[in-house]
Enzyme design. Sequence first.
Site, PDB file in Angstrom:
ATOM      1  CG  ASP A 131      -0.241 -11.757  -1.318  1.00  0.00           C
ATOM      2  OD1 ASP A 131       0.483 -10.755  -1.422  1.00  0.00           O
ATOM      3  OD2 ASP A 131      -0.979 -12.174  -2.223  1.00  0.00           O
ATOM      4  CD  GLN A 162      -2.438  -9.175  -8.385  1.00  0.00           C
ATOM      5  OE1 GLN A 162      -1.366  -9.705  -8.071  1.00  0.00           O
ATOM      6  NE2 GLN A 162      -2.706  -7.918  -8.094  1.00  0.00           N
ATOM      7  CE  LYS A 220       2.296  -8.695  -7.237  1.00  0.00           C
ATOM      8  NZ  LYS A 220       0.891  -8.846  -6.845  1.00  0.00           N
TER       9      LYS A 220
HETATM   10  N1  GUN Z   1      -3.883  -6.805  -5.345  1.00  0.00           N
HETATM   11  C1  GUN Z   1      -3.447  -5.586  -4.979  1.00  0.00           C
HETATM   12  N2  GUN Z   1      -2.429  -5.692  -4.088  1.00  0.00           N
HETATM   13  C2  GUN Z   1      -2.228  -7.008  -3.914  1.00  0.00           C
HETATM   14  C3  GUN Z   1      -1.304  -7.751  -3.118  1.00  0.00           C
HETATM   15  O1  GUN Z   1      -0.466  -7.227  -2.386  1.00  0.00           O
HETATM   16  N3  GUN Z   1      -1.402  -9.102  -3.211  1.00  0.00           N
HETATM   17  C4  GUN Z   1      -2.327  -9.710  -4.000  1.00  0.00           C
HETATM   18  N4  GUN Z   1      -2.363 -11.040  -3.999  1.00  0.00           N
HETATM   19  N5  GUN Z   1      -3.193  -9.054  -4.737  1.00  0.00           N
HETATM   20  C5  GUN Z   1      -3.135  -7.717  -4.691  1.00  0.00           C
END
Ligand code: GUN
Length: 300
Positions: free
Chosen positions: A122, A99, A55
């Site tokens: 998110d 995350q 990311k």
């Molecule tokens: N862990 C797995 N998928 C995601 C996501 O889309 N966002 C976040 N913040 N954590 C994740």
Amino acid sequence: MSEARLIDGKAFAADLRGRVGKGVAELVAGKGVKPGLATVLVGGDPASQVYVRSKGKVAAELGMSSFDHRLPEDATEAELLQLIATLNADTGVHGILVQLPLPKHIHTERVLQAIHPDKDVDGFHPINVGRLGSIAAGAPLDFPVPCTPLGCSMLLADALGSLSGRTAVVVGRSTLVGRPVAQLLLRADCTVTIAHSRTRDLPALCRTADILVVAIGRPEFLRGDWIKPGAAVIDVGINRVPAADGKTKLVGDVAFEEARQVAGHLTPVPGGVGPMTVACLMYNTLQEARRKAGLPFAAI
Ligand code: GUN
């Protein structure tokens, strides 16, 4: 019946990243605002480390600022909330991504609620969950929408055009994928059913679907004879399983080779939905930076 057309999420995501990068350059040139994405990782989960690194890397490639915050596995919830408060107040940060999953001693809901809704790239804050849950058919998505569901809906719209009137079955009721996907399909005028582990005669229900979205985290669970001939099948699963050569391989929640003989459109794993998640995160971050600069939501 010919084989399914494979939906190339890798190519679509690359194209979307290109459009986001162009939007970033325009925002910097026009308003002097450089979008900033802050990622927060608590602990050292190897898969999460890979995701967070990717990311940050993509954000930088698209001309955004990227802020990488790491806390140890034993960090307290108060420490994490303090970091989020700092990021909420930081005018150079337009998107905050914590995350998931978080260590067990940290209350995930409290953490997600602490992120300012306008920086919640998110789309997990209850305000944004509520906005999606109450959206009118066809209304603009001018608030952050969860990245993987947004990616699924973009791929479907690209493959099928209008989704209006189609029957959709979403297998999986998670707050991260199943429920928001269902809301997006409803907004697109589909007739939507959400199926889950207690659904009776799941194969028969799946066979009613023009659009099948599968997000349950069980390798190759959905079989070819559950699919209506010509249906569009979106496989959100990413499961690591043993391979014949003694190594491991990635498979989805759909039995790919079987599905390919029946479906009209099908996403592969890897290379289907997966690459869309990060691209949509960048899309959300750009949109929130535009909002901060006083610009309207832009469908790019
Ligand atoms: N862990 C797995 N998928 C995601 C996501 O889309 N966002 C976040 N913040 N954590 C994740």
